[in-house]
Each structure stands twice: as structure tokens, then as C-alpha cells.
Design a protein around this motif. Sequence first.
Motif, PDB file in Angstrom:
ATOM      1  N   LEU A 341       0.848  -1.190   0.000  1.00  0.00           N
ATOM      2  CA  LEU A 341       0.000   0.000   0.000  1.00  0.00           C
ATOM      3  C   LEU A 341       0.884   1.240   0.000  1.00  0.00           C
ATOM      4  O   LEU A 341       1.835   1.329   0.793  1.00  0.00           O
ATOM      5  CB  LEU A 341      -0.915   0.007   1.223  1.00  0.00           C
ATOM      6  CG  LEU A 341      -1.946  -1.124   1.302  1.00  0.00           C
ATOM      7  CD1 LEU A 341      -2.653  -1.112   2.646  1.00  0.00           C
ATOM      8  CD2 LEU A 341      -2.962  -0.977   0.174  1.00  0.00           C
ATOM      9  N   GLN A 342       0.585   2.201  -0.871  1.00  0.00           N
ATOM     10  CA  GLN A 342       1.391   3.406  -1.004  1.00  0.00           C
ATOM     11  C   GLN A 342       0.487   4.633  -1.027  1.00  0.00           C
ATOM     12  O   GLN A 342      -0.661   4.559  -1.457  1.00  0.00           O
ATOM     13  CB  GLN A 342       2.222   3.363  -2.300  1.00  0.00           C
ATOM     14  CG  GLN A 342       3.187   2.197  -2.398  1.00  0.00           C
ATOM     15  CD  GLN A 342       3.864   2.115  -3.751  1.00  0.00           C
ATOM     16  OE1 GLN A 342       3.355   2.651  -4.738  1.00  0.00           O
ATOM     17  NE2 GLN A 342       5.013   1.457  -3.806  1.00  0.00           N
ATOM     18  N   GLY A 343       1.027   5.768  -0.565  1.00  0.00           N
ATOM     19  CA  GLY A 343       0.279   7.021  -0.641  1.00  0.00           C
ATOM     20  C   GLY A 343       0.407   7.853   0.606  1.00  0.00           C
ATOM     21  O   GLY A 343       0.622   7.337   1.717  1.00  0.00           O
ATOM     22  N   GLU A 344       0.262   9.159   0.452  1.00  0.00           N
ATOM     23  CA  GLU A 344       0.368  10.080   1.581  1.00  0.00           C
ATOM     24  C   GLU A 344      -0.870  10.035   2.473  1.00  0.00           C
ATOM     25  O   GLU A 344      -0.817  10.442   3.628  1.00  0.00           O
ATOM     26  CB  GLU A 344       0.578  11.511   1.071  1.00  0.00           C
ATOM     27  CG  GLU A 344       1.879  11.693   0.295  1.00  0.00           C
ATOM     28  CD  GLU A 344       2.048  13.118  -0.196  1.00  0.00           C
ATOM     29  OE1 GLU A 344       1.112  13.921   0.035  1.00  0.00           O
ATOM     30  OE2 GLU A 344       3.094  13.440  -0.780  1.00  0.00           O
ATOM     31  N   ASP A 345      -2.009   9.576   1.920  1.00  0.00           N
ATOM     32  CA  ASP A 345      -3.259   9.585   2.678  1.00  0.00           C
ATOM     33  C   ASP A 345      -3.551   8.243   3.336  1.00  0.00           C
ATOM     34  O   ASP A 345      -4.705   7.932   3.645  1.00  0.00           O
ATOM     35  CB  ASP A 345      -4.429   9.950   1.742  1.00  0.00           C
ATOM     36  CG  ASP A 345      -4.264  11.336   1.149  1.00  0.00           C
ATOM     37  OD1 ASP A 345      -3.572  12.158   1.767  1.00  0.00           O
ATOM     38  OD2 ASP A 345      -4.843  11.589   0.072  1.00  0.00           O
ATOM     39  N   LEU A 346      -2.508   7.438   3.567  1.00  0.00           N
ATOM     40  CA  LEU A 346      -2.747   6.124   4.168  1.00  0.00           C
ATOM     41  C   LEU A 346      -3.247   6.235   5.606  1.00  0.00           C
ATOM     42  O   LEU A 346      -4.107   5.464   6.027  1.00  0.00           O
ATOM     43  CB  LEU A 346      -1.468   5.287   4.127  1.00  0.00           C
ATOM     44  CG  LEU A 346      -1.194   4.508   2.840  1.00  0.00           C
ATOM     45  CD1 LEU A 346       0.137   3.800   2.915  1.00  0.00           C
ATOM     46  CD2 LEU A 346      -2.312   3.522   2.573  1.00  0.00           C
ATOM     47  N   HIS A 347      -2.717   7.181   6.369  1.00  0.00           N
ATOM     48  CA  HIS A 347      -3.047   7.236   7.794  1.00  0.00           C
ATOM     49  C   HIS A 347      -3.651   8.565   8.229  1.00  0.00           C
ATOM     50  O   HIS A 347      -3.987   8.716   9.403  1.00  0.00           O
ATOM     51  CB  HIS A 347      -1.792   6.950   8.628  1.00  0.00           C
ATOM     52  CG  HIS A 347      -1.198   5.606   8.353  1.00  0.00           C
ATOM     53  ND1 HIS A 347      -1.773   4.424   8.779  1.00  0.00           N
ATOM     54  CD2 HIS A 347      -0.079   5.253   7.667  1.00  0.00           C
ATOM     55  CE1 HIS A 347      -1.039   3.405   8.392  1.00  0.00           C
ATOM     56  NE2 HIS A 347       0.004   3.870   7.701  1.00  0.00           N
ATOM     57  N   THR A 401      -1.547  -2.013 -10.606  1.00  0.00           N
ATOM     58  CA  THR A 401      -1.831  -1.074  -9.521  1.00  0.00           C
ATOM     59  C   THR A 401      -3.309  -0.718  -9.530  1.00  0.00           C
ATOM     60  O   THR A 401      -3.963  -0.732 -10.581  1.00  0.00           O
ATOM     61  CB  THR A 401      -0.995   0.210  -9.665  1.00  0.00           C
ATOM     62  OG1 THR A 401      -1.349   0.883 -10.887  1.00  0.00           O
ATOM     63  CG2 THR A 401       0.489  -0.119  -9.681  1.00  0.00           C
ATOM     64  N   TYR A 402      -3.812  -0.375  -8.345  1.00  0.00           N
ATOM     65  CA  TYR A 402      -5.217  -0.012  -8.177  1.00  0.00           C
ATOM     66  C   TYR A 402      -5.279   1.267  -7.364  1.00  0.00           C
ATOM     67  O   TYR A 402      -4.654   1.364  -6.294  1.00  0.00           O
ATOM     68  CB  TYR A 402      -5.987  -1.128  -7.476  1.00  0.00           C
ATOM     69  CG  TYR A 402      -6.006  -2.426  -8.251  1.00  0.00           C
ATOM     70  CD1 TYR A 402      -7.071  -2.755  -9.070  1.00  0.00           C
ATOM     71  CD2 TYR A 402      -4.933  -3.309  -8.182  1.00  0.00           C
ATOM     72  CE1 TYR A 402      -7.083  -3.936  -9.795  1.00  0.00           C
ATOM     73  CE2 TYR A 402      -4.928  -4.493  -8.902  1.00  0.00           C
ATOM     74  CZ  TYR A 402      -6.006  -4.797  -9.710  1.00  0.00           C
ATOM     75  OH  TYR A 402      -6.006  -5.970 -10.429  1.00  0.00           O
ATOM     76  N   SER A 403      -6.014   2.258  -7.869  1.00  0.00           N
ATOM     77  CA  SER A 403      -6.168   3.535  -7.177  1.00  0.00           C
ATOM     78  C   SER A 403      -7.447   3.487  -6.357  1.00  0.00           C
ATOM     79  O   SER A 403      -8.526   3.243  -6.892  1.00  0.00           O
ATOM     80  CB  SER A 403      -6.213   4.699  -8.171  1.00  0.00           C
ATOM     81  OG  SER A 403      -5.011   4.763  -8.919  1.00  0.00           O
ATOM     82  N   VAL A 404      -7.306   3.733  -5.053  1.00  0.00           N
ATOM     83  CA  VAL A 404      -8.436   3.712  -4.130  1.00  0.00           C
ATOM     84  C   VAL A 404      -8.688   5.139  -3.645  1.00  0.00           C
ATOM     85  O   VAL A 404      -7.745   5.838  -3.239  1.00  0.00           O
ATOM     86  CB  VAL A 404      -8.159   2.785  -2.930  1.00  0.00           C
ATOM     87  CG1 VAL A 404      -9.366   2.747  -1.991  1.00  0.00           C
ATOM     88  CG2 VAL A 404      -7.806   1.389  -3.414  1.00  0.00           C
ATOM     89  N   SER A 405      -9.938   5.580  -3.688  1.00  0.00           N
ATOM     90  CA  SER A 405     -10.291   6.935  -3.235  1.00  0.00           C
ATOM     91  C   SER A 405     -11.610   6.895  -2.473  1.00  0.00           C
ATOM     92  O   SER A 405     -12.464   6.058  -2.747  1.00  0.00           O
ATOM     93  CB  SER A 405     -10.390   7.897  -4.428  1.00  0.00           C
ATOM     94  OG  SER A 405     -11.387   7.473  -5.331  1.00  0.00           O
ATOM     95  N   PHE A 406     -11.743   7.815  -1.522  1.00  0.00           N
ATOM     96  CA  PHE A 406     -12.969   7.935  -0.732  1.00  0.00           C
ATOM     97  C   PHE A 406     -12.988   9.325  -0.116  1.00  0.00           C
ATOM     98  O   PHE A 406     -11.960  10.026  -0.057  1.00  0.00           O
ATOM     99  CB  PHE A 406     -13.039   6.856   0.352  1.00  0.00           C
ATOM    100  CG  PHE A 406     -11.862   6.859   1.299  1.00  0.00           C
ATOM    101  CD1 PHE A 406     -11.912   7.565   2.499  1.00  0.00           C
ATOM    102  CD2 PHE A 406     -10.715   6.163   0.983  1.00  0.00           C
ATOM    103  CE1 PHE A 406     -10.828   7.585   3.351  1.00  0.00           C
ATOM    104  CE2 PHE A 406      -9.620   6.180   1.836  1.00  0.00           C
ATOM    105  CZ  PHE A 406      -9.672   6.895   3.024  1.00  0.00           C
TER     106      PHE A 406
END
Length: 517
Positions: A341-347, A401-406
Motif C-alpha cells: 500500500l502506497q500514498g500520503e493519505d494512508l493514515h 496497480t489499483y487507485s483507491v479513493s474515498f
Amino acid sequence: MHGTFQRGDSDTSSEGELKPPSLQPQIGILCPVCDAQVDLPMGGVKALTIDHLAMNDVMLESLRGEGQGLVCDLCSDREVEKRCQTCKANLCHFCCQAHRRQRKTTYHTMVDLKDLKGYSRIGKPILCSAHPAEELRLFCELCDRPVCRDCVVGEHREHPCDFTSNVIHKHGDSVRELLKGTQPHVEALEEALDQIKRMNGALQQRVEAVAANVRTFSEGYIKAIEEHRDKLLKQLEDIRVHKENSLQLQKAQLEQLLADMRTGVEFTEHLLTSGSDLEILITKGVVVERLRKLNKVEYSARPGVNDKICFSPQEKAGLCHGYEVYGTINTKEVDPAKCVLQGEDLHKAREKQTASFTLLCKDAMGESMGRGGDNVQVAVVPKDKKDSPIRTMVQDNKDGTYSVSFTPKEPGVYTVWVCIKEQHVQGSPFTMTVRRKHRPHAGVFHCCTFCSSGGQKTARCACGGTMPGGYLGCGHGHKGHPGRPHWSCCGKFNEKSECTWVGGQSTPRSLLRTVAL
């Protein structure tokens, strides 16, 4: 010769003007030659204009056929033998004899029928339809049609009439002038048709050339696809052979191990059931060592390979003879434990702002899958409202890769689950803290309150600095001044920071705000 004709009272008005003819429904017919619609005159078909040139041509054709079909113009019974050039009449032998015996026609010129074959004009005299005994020799200018002598003294009385030989020049010239204006259209139409013919030929040539290009391209493409197909089938066959060999090797190893196990078990059972105490004790050492070795042998109870083979028809497979081909065979299987899992909005995230992160899928060897199509399941659930999950969007990027957004609606702590094949990926589940929406600064970013407020005594700064002489705000070099630019509302030094001022503090908000010059 001229003549006039006065219409009756029934056809004129009180002022002597002509009344319009009574309106009657007209019947139209189509010309078989030019396909133009022609309105039938009051007299019907018989009143249509006769094509005397055509009748002349018909007569000439009959003469060239030895006169077959021509009958005498006088008796209408016998076949024609001679023609009177003066009367323009075709006569049989009997009527020709009678014609010569009459005083008025004794000296008329008679010509044998066979001598007329070289003529181009032998038409009969054109007789008046109203007066069949009279020939049309005059022309009525008012009615614009030929008339006979009886017509001039009757129906066409007082109409301007003259001999056809006298008016032919005027009317012929008008027809020639109209013809002169029509001929350019004929030439233009011929040129247009010629261009259409040439364009049609060019079109056919172009179509044939493009069709040849299409065939060449298609044949090459078909060959490339067939070659790519054979390559894929060969690759599939190699995969089958490799997997079957691995299974056969594992099978042989397991069969050998099973045989050793059975031998050891059967020998030991036989020893324990049939041997004496002394025999058991004597053989115990060998049996125990053998069984211990067999128990230590490592083996896998599951097949060493799987049947994970899939065909991706939409995946690019490179070039084959210069053609782009599609379709690949993949044997990789995603391993949830290896996914990242990658990204600045993980936590961390903000309320009412879209947060996103990326799932990178990998196989058991830790290599990127390089393709999509996996069943990725994501759930974002508030810790205090577990029955109200947030709607999530998962976009397959087709490259592994899969982009997840919410978008979280409220601040708080959330739990995030990311699963593939109903198994958690590496790092899942994890918690995410959603903070309130970014708060902008209400004050000004300044060096001191004294400067930004224009020297107001009541302006107070959030840094807590004061100035002598009753001034509440901070100033250069005075007590509490931070010595660098800061926000007047909360005292933060970072211009792009979030405002931390909370309403309801002891310091009036009106005093914290300063005026920007």
C-alpha cells in the motif's frame, strides 16, 4: 394576306377585354422520349402537336422497305406505286390513272416509288385539322399557330395573319436565338457528364488501389495474428509441459516417500504384533532411527504448481512484422502478503476532502503483476459507527496497480480493510485519522501589529507582544515580539500553516485581527 377575327359577346367583358378561360382540371401525361409531363389540351390526345418530321422518317423507312405497309392516300385500299410531287400524295396504279385524266392534275409530276428512296424529305402536305381540304399555308400571329385560308376568313377573322414564308424568318430567328442560348447548356452538360465519367473512372481506380492496400494490410495483419497465435499456443504448451514435469517430479517424490513410510509402518506394526519382547528390544534401535528419519522428511501436501493460466486479449503484446498485436498469457498469481500500500493519505485525511492511496499487487516472488483484473475489495469504516461504511472507489489501472479513493464526511478514527481473494494485503487492516477541514487564517501575515494596523492602540496580536505607551500589539524589538513574520490570528510563523485559533478564548477576537495596509 392578313385577316382578323372578332370573338362573340360570350367571350368578352363589357369593356371588350378577353375573359379568362374557364378553369378545368387538366390531365397530364409523360413524354416517352424526354420523360417530361405534358398537360393534355382541351381536345385531348388528338389536339397534341403532330411530329411531321417523325412521320416523314416513317414514310422514308417504309419506302426503303419496298413500300410495304403504304396504302393509297385516295382509296386507302391498294398499295402505293407512284407519288404525285405536286400534290404530295401517294397513289396506287388505279388512282394514278384517274389523277392523270383529271384536267387540274393532268400535268402534275408523278414519280415512281422506287425513285424516292434517295430522298430525305417526302412528307405529305400538312392539312388543316378544322378544314381537311385546305393546306396550312398561313400563320396567325395572335394565336401563334399555322392556319388555312378558311380559318382566316372564319375563326381568325381580324387576326394578324401572313404567309408562312413571310414570317418564318422572324420566328425562325427567335428560335435560333433561343437555341443559341441553349447550346452552351448542352455543352456544359456534356462537359459535366464527361467529368462525371472521368471521375467515375478515377473513382474505380482509386477504389481498386485502396482495396489492394486493404488486402495487403489485412493479409499481413492476418499473418501476424496467426504467427502471434502460434507463438501463444507454443508458450501455453511450454507452460503445460513445465507444470506437468513439476507435478510428475513431486508425484514421484511423494510416491517414494509414501512407499518408504508404508514399509516402515508395516515393518514396525509387524514387529510390535508378532515379535517377542527380546526381538522388539533387539530391533528397536533400527526401527526408531528409521521412523525418526522418515518423520523429519519435509514435503508439501499441496501441489507445487497451480493451474493459474489466463489469457488477456486486450493487453498489448508488442509488434509482429510491424503490426501491433494483442493478447498475452499470464501465469502469475497475486500474493496478498506481498502486495504493498502506497500514498500520503494512508493514515491521515481531512473531512469532506477526497483521500486516496495506491495498491501495488505482486506475486509470490515479489514481482509486480504488470496487469489488472484482480478482485480488490476495500472498506473504510468509522470506529464509532461500524455499521456506516464510507463509499469507496477502486480503479483498475491495468498495470498491476489499483487507485483507491474515498471522501470521509466527518472527522474521527477510521479502519481501512484492503483484501484480495478474501485475504488481507500486507499492512491491512490499518487505522486512519480524519481531521477537520483545513482552517484558513483569519488574520494577516505581518512583521508587527504596529505596522499592519497603521498604529492602532487597540490592535492586539496573537504572539502576545506589547509596546510601551499603552499599545497592546507587538512591535519591532519590544517585549514579546517574535522577531520574524507571523500570523496575527494565531501567532504561527509558517505562512501556509493551518490556523489553530479556537473561538471563545479570553482575548476578544476583534482585538486579534489587524488591518492589512
